[in-house]
Design an enzyme around this catalytic site. Structure first.
Site, mmCIF file in Angstrom:
data_model
loop_
_atom_site.group_PDB
_atom_site.id
_atom_site.type_symbol
_atom_site.label_atom_id
_atom_site.label_comp_id
_atom_site.label_asym_id
_atom_site.label_seq_id
_atom_site.Cartn_x
_atom_site.Cartn_y
_atom_site.Cartn_z
ATOM 1 N N LYS A 42 0.708 -1.212 0.111
ATOM 2 C CA LYS A 42 0.094 -0.128 -0.130
ATOM 3 C C LYS A 42 0.659 1.018 0.004
ATOM 4 O O LYS A 42 2.182 1.176 0.525
ATOM 5 C CB LYS A 42 -0.995 -0.044 1.230
ATOM 6 C CG LYS A 42 -2.010 -1.053 1.427
ATOM 7 C CD LYS A 42 -2.710 -1.072 2.613
ATOM 8 C CE LYS A 42 -3.697 -2.173 2.767
ATOM 9 N NZ LYS A 42 -4.999 -1.888 2.054
ATOM 10 N N ARG A 100 -10.314 -11.708 1.833
ATOM 11 C CA ARG A 100 -11.170 -12.967 1.146
ATOM 12 C C ARG A 100 -10.369 -14.248 1.059
ATOM 13 O O ARG A 100 -11.356 -15.175 1.289
ATOM 14 C CB ARG A 100 -11.563 -12.335 -0.158
ATOM 15 C CG ARG A 100 -10.661 -12.222 -1.294
ATOM 16 C CD ARG A 100 -10.804 -11.446 -2.352
ATOM 17 N NE ARG A 100 -11.176 -10.049 -2.068
ATOM 18 C CZ ARG A 100 -11.606 -9.027 -2.910
ATOM 19 N NH1 ARG A 100 -11.844 -9.430 -4.189
ATOM 20 N NH2 ARG A 100 -11.510 -7.890 -2.590
#
EC number: 3.4.11.1
Length: 503
Positions: A282, A356
């Site tokens: 990020k 996920r």
């Protein structure tokens, strides 16, 4: 802070402070009118002189009002009488608590539950007042050396209800409100902890402490990496490979229904105690807020605490899926193909779509409990923030009745959720040339494609997904965890247990 309910006329109250409402333009609420009559028009005379208009947020503290036993009367502006809604009611309570604290009132009798809030009864008004009061007084100063304390903090609040018949529901409202508020506080405390303290092992220790505190009904089991490997939870394990902190899955089982036929409701919380993005790292700006990527697990922990505290007559299992996503020599890579616990394969296109991958294995793991329903809670997608902002949680489900239940509970609790679709056309975006599916589906409908990914692992039970990426924490000056959606899930479970607040 202590809360109680009573029923009585204002002239008989002997307290440090009485709290009553004033509407625009300078209209006294019914209880304020009674106090005005007792004081021979003292209050209305002040309003005529322009001391208070009744606009939202305005306050006027009166000392030694003639013929009134209490030391002070706090007038709170409530806006236009017919326009008072749930949000404004909470703001009025918040202003009340702050004013009482700032002015050194150690106790007060609150008549604001007389205010008409459309579609809401006294149970709701008392419970929301308790939850809002606790929220207003919350601070996270465990790691500060200088802790600021109010000069004379508010210690006792009495809520007045119109008739003695409503005392029982008022007492229940306080009991429920305190338990939910404690769950919210627990979730916020976990979320606000820094990642060098709150790692997967810390989450596991909190889960064990919960079992110790409620040992009659709660059991906690912690599953480490060795057992995960034996179970085939390769997607979950891959996410944590780059970190020196072991991935740990904490399973908290609460049994409130002794029947052998009673199936549990399972809550699954994403517990990324820090998410750097991994190899798909990020940007550095705002990366500190990635400690909040475990707020799903924090919320599940808070809800389990509420359930145990209220001894709800249902069975609930909470799973805290703890791990850390870091770059490193052992970190998983874009291009890797992972075999999940369900034996479905996933091509990793972005290591920052890691939540996920953790959840898919946990959603397979919980099949063993033969659940009545499974709800996962996760700070899953930035796309959900774009779609719904920071005010509303995203909801997806494979079961319409469950989705409707959760939406209803969100409206009851004032912790709103909005349903997004799970159409087959979105599933096509997850196609991969090299595996059964990819872990991302492109930018369009990103929150929905994440839900579609999870839905492929939930075909054996009724399931709902709550994407709290926009609602789990605040940025800026008020930075901190919100504790959402503890209130929503608490209301859902209260409804399932038969306490729907419709007294």
């Amino acid at each position: 802070m202590e809360f109680s309910v009573k029923s009585g006329s204002p002239e008989k109250q002997r307290s440090a402070c009485i709290v009553v409402g004033v509407f625009e333009p300078r209209r006294l609420s019914p209880i304020a009118e009674q106090l005005d009559k007792i004081s021979d028009g003292y209050i209305s005379a002040l309003l005529r002189r322009g001391e208070l208009e009744g606009k939202p947020g305005q306050t006027l503290l009166l000392h030694h009002v003639p013929n009134v036993l209490s030391e002070r009367i706090l007038l709170i502006g409530c806006g236009k009488e017919r326009e008072l809604d749930e949000r404004q009611y909470k703001q009025v309570i918040q202003k009340t608590i702050n004013t009482l604290n700032d002015t050194g009132s150690m106790e007060a009798v609150c008549f604001l539950t007389e205010l008409h809030v459309k579609g809401r009864n006294n149970y709701w008004k008392v419970r929301q007042a308790v939850e809002t009061a606790k929220e207003t007084l919350y601070s996270f100063d465990q790691l500060k050396t200088n802790k600021s304390e109010p000069r004379r903090p508010l210690r006792k609040m009495v809520f007045n209800v119109p008739t003695r018949r409503e005392l029982t529901s008022g007492e229940r409202a306080i009991q429920h409100g305190l338990a939910i508020a404690a769950g919210i506080k627990a979730a916020k405390d976990l979320g606000n902890m820094p990642p060098n303290i709150c790692n997967a092992a810390y989450l596991a220790s909190q889960a064990r402490q919960l079992a110790d505190s409620y040992s009659k009904n709660v059991i906690t089991r912690v599953i480490g990496e060795q057992q995960m490997r034996e179970l085939g939870m390769n997607a979950y394990l891959a996410v944590g490979h780059g970190s020196q902190n072991e991935s740990l899955m904490s399973v908290i089982e609460y049994k409130g229904n002794p029947s052998e036929d009673a199936r549990p409701i399972v809550l699954v919380g994403k517990g990324l105690t820090f998410d750097s993005g991994g190899i798909s790292i990020k940007p550095s700006e705002g990366m500190d807020e990635m400690k909040y990527d475990m707020c799903g697990a924090a919320a599940v922990y808070g809800v389990m605490r509420m359930v145990a505290e209220l001894k709800l007559p249902i069975n609930v299992i909470g799973v805290l899926a703890g791990c850390e996503n870091m770059p490193g020599g052992r970190a998983y890579r874009p291009g890797d193909v992972l075999t999940t616990m369900s034996d479905q394969t996933v091509e990793v296109l972005n290591t920052d779509a890691e939540g996920r991958l953790v959840l898919c294995d946990v959603l397979t793991y919980v099949e063993r409990f033969e659940p009545e329903a499974v709800i996962d809670v996760a700070t899953l997608t930035g796309a959900c923030v774009i779609a719904l902002g920071h005010h509303i949680t995203g909801l997806m489900s494979n079961h319409n009745p469950l989705a409707h239940e959760l939406i209803g509970a969100s409206e009851q609790a004032g912790d709103r959720a909005w349903r997004l679709p799970l159409g087959d056309e979105f599933q096509e975006q997850l196609e991969s040339n090299f595996a059964d599916m990819a872990n991302i589906g492109g930018r369009p409908g990103g929150a929905i494609t994440a839900g579609c990914f999870l839905s492929r692992f939930t075909r054996k039970y009724n399931w709902a997904h709550l994407d709290i990426a926009g609602t789990a924490w605040r940025s800026g000056k008020a930075k901190g965890a919100t504790g959402r959606p503890v209130a929503l899930l608490s209301q859902f479970l209260l409804n399932r247990a038969g306490f729907n607040g419709e007294e």
